[in-house]
Design an enzyme around this catalytic site. Sequence first.
Site, PDB file in Angstrom:
ATOM      1  N   GLU A 289       0.822  -1.214   0.000  1.00 21.20           N
ATOM      2  CA  GLU A 289       0.000   0.000   0.000  1.00 21.20           C
ATOM      3  C   GLU A 289       0.852   1.259   0.000  1.00 21.20           C
ATOM      4  O   GLU A 289       0.430   2.293  -0.484  1.00 21.20           O
ATOM      5  CB  GLU A 289      -0.927   0.024   1.227  1.00 21.20           C
ATOM      6  CG  GLU A 289      -2.225  -0.724   1.023  1.00 21.20           C
ATOM      7  CD  GLU A 289      -3.267  -0.449   2.108  1.00 21.20           C
ATOM      8  OE1 GLU A 289      -2.907   0.055   3.193  1.00 21.20           O
ATOM      9  OE2 GLU A 289      -4.441  -0.744   1.877  1.00 21.20           O
ATOM     10  N   HIS A 310       8.488 -26.698  -1.853  1.00 18.47           N
ATOM     11  CA  HIS A 310       7.913 -27.812  -2.607  1.00 18.47           C
ATOM     12  C   HIS A 310       6.816 -27.328  -3.546  1.00 18.47           C
ATOM     13  O   HIS A 310       6.047 -28.131  -4.067  1.00 18.47           O
ATOM     14  CB  HIS A 310       7.394 -28.870  -1.634  1.00 18.47           C
ATOM     15  CG  HIS A 310       8.497 -29.436  -0.795  1.00 18.47           C
ATOM     16  ND1 HIS A 310       9.100 -30.648  -1.066  1.00 18.47           N
ATOM     17  CD2 HIS A 310       9.164 -28.912   0.260  1.00 18.47           C
ATOM     18  CE1 HIS A 310      10.057 -30.857  -0.179  1.00 18.47           C
ATOM     19  NE2 HIS A 310      10.130 -29.817   0.638  1.00 18.47           N
ATOM     20  N   LYS A 424     -14.193  -0.409  -4.146  1.00 20.78           N
ATOM     21  CA  LYS A 424     -15.341  -0.033  -3.301  1.00 20.78           C
ATOM     22  C   LYS A 424     -16.399   0.654  -4.148  1.00 20.78           C
ATOM     23  O   LYS A 424     -17.593   0.397  -4.012  1.00 20.78           O
ATOM     24  CB  LYS A 424     -14.889   0.922  -2.185  1.00 20.78           C
ATOM     25  CG  LYS A 424     -13.971   0.283  -1.165  1.00 20.78           C
ATOM     26  CD  LYS A 424     -13.635   1.275  -0.059  1.00 20.78           C
ATOM     27  CE  LYS A 424     -12.548   0.731   0.841  1.00 20.78           C
ATOM     28  NZ  LYS A 424     -11.998   1.738   1.741  1.00 20.78           N
TER      29      LYS A 424
HETATM   30  O1  PA5 Z   1      -4.104   0.922   5.385  1.00 20.60           O
HETATM   31  C1  PA5 Z   1      -5.256   1.284   5.339  1.00 20.60           C
HETATM   32  O2  PA5 Z   1      -5.572   2.456   5.496  1.00 20.60           O
HETATM   33  C2  PA5 Z   1      -6.376   0.306   5.080  1.00 20.60           C
HETATM   34  O3  PA5 Z   1      -5.927  -0.983   4.904  1.00 20.60           O
HETATM   35  C3  PA5 Z   1      -7.309   0.346   6.275  1.00 20.60           C
HETATM   36  O4  PA5 Z   1      -6.595   0.019   7.417  1.00 20.60           O
HETATM   37  C4  PA5 Z   1      -8.484  -0.593   6.104  1.00 20.60           C
HETATM   38  O5  PA5 Z   1      -9.157  -0.284   4.938  1.00 20.60           O
HETATM   39  C5  PA5 Z   1      -9.414  -0.495   7.292  1.00 20.60           C
HETATM   40  O6  PA5 Z   1      -9.866   0.812   7.458  1.00 20.60           O
HETATM   41  P1  PA5 Z   1     -10.680   1.283   8.718  1.00 20.60           P
HETATM   42  O7  PA5 Z   1      -9.827   1.101   9.913  1.00 20.60           O
HETATM   43  O8  PA5 Z   1     -11.012   2.695   8.459  1.00 20.60           O
HETATM   44  O9  PA5 Z   1     -11.909   0.394   8.796  1.00 20.60           O
END
Ligand code: PA5
Length: 448
Positions: A289, A310, A424
């Site tokens: 990310e 393996h 989303k």
């Molecule tokens: O790194 C990030 O921002 C995302 O992976 C969030 O952690 C994930 O989408 C969960 O978000 P939230 O804590 O707002 O539910």
Amino acid sequence: MENISLNLNRALGFISQEAIDSYKADAEKFNVALHEKTMRGNDYLGWVNLPSSITDEHIADVKATAQKLAAKKLDILVVVGIGGSYLGAKAVIDALSNNFQQFQKGDAPCVVFAGQNISEDYLAELRQLLAHKEYGIVVISKSGTTTEPALAFRVLKKDIETKYGKEEAVSRIIAVTDASKGALRQLATEEGYKTFVIPDDVGGRFSVLTPVGLIAIACAGFDITQLIQGAKDMEAQTSPEVKFEDNLAAQYAAVRNELYRNGKKIEILVNYNPKLHYFAEWWKQLYGESEGKEGKGIYPSSVDFSSDLHSMGQYIQEGERTLFETVLSIKNVKNTVLVPTDEANLDSLNFLAGKRVDEVNKMAELGTALAHVDGGVPNMQVEVPEINEYYLGQLIYFFEKACGISGYMLDVNPFDQPGVEAYKKNMFALLEKPGFEAETQKIKEKLK
Ligand code: PA5
């Protein structure tokens, strides 16, 4: 006290020491920028000084909350969250737990997770399990609006209220969310849940040392003081005052960027201990990310050796030469199992009799590293004295700091994740969420 260390020897045949050293000025500049908050994503740098700024009162509050839940003699703690609100706790708890935790009878509850997928079977089977168990829930969402955990919590909240009655259910639910914004904050206030705050300036993937990770880890019976101490020591050891040559985070960032510039586009985080499987999942989110954007970025992947030798071992040895490996090399394991002598020796393993199984594992690790280097796969080792709270704290902060420096070396904003929104939008359009009418129409056209 020993520290984790970085061994670059098996990467140096692929890139030169001079090339690594050429990153010195940038690495130092970017490290300062992380501390002084002067570059991209500077609203999300709360994690940089987090370990050294956690107060004793905060730790005491987390521990007291965990004890209060423990007093209810829970069999199971359900932790609801996804992404950064899931992987840190899962990584640490799995790394520290018995491999067969679900069959152990201990004082601490067994921690299970929900809201990290949208599988109906998963949720149904979890409900079936909980129906016969004593349980509590920690619901975690920074935004408070993420579909997966919101959906799971909506179902689980009804169940826990039905099972225990409203008042008792409230005492079994902890919410971890934004200080003031979002649906979960509003719900927690209305229902009267005990809450913890996720700081505004700490993004999900950097949040394991906030209550996002700490509550579940403490409830699982692990020592969060040691976890934070490890991170705090690594914060000092990777600070801008520590020069490039001695700064693990800067070195790791430099080496992986140099490998990337030399065509090594995929980094594989390797472990030889199955307890570290989810540590790699946490690491993949952290780097994937943070760096995978603007058409750039090393693709982070992982393997569990020797199992995956393996399967994926073939590709790593002889497939496309775009890979490098970073091995989590654990020096000491907790248990001892000696290979017994067998009179018949049908498996021809008597040559190992009297040796520890870990010695065989270590030779598999060394033999594999040598073979992969011979096959054109550079190999770095992160050497870890043992798997415990303290060294996990060191590892977490090491990878976080290196990620910040590395993202700046790649010239991206390591602290946003705009790409996460695309699925989303489509999902809401397909589900015909109010407000998405135009998108729904567009996507229906596309699917015709
Ligand atoms: O790194 C990030 O921002 C995302 O992976 C969030 O952690 C994930 O989408 C969960 O978000 P939230 O804590 O707002 O539910």
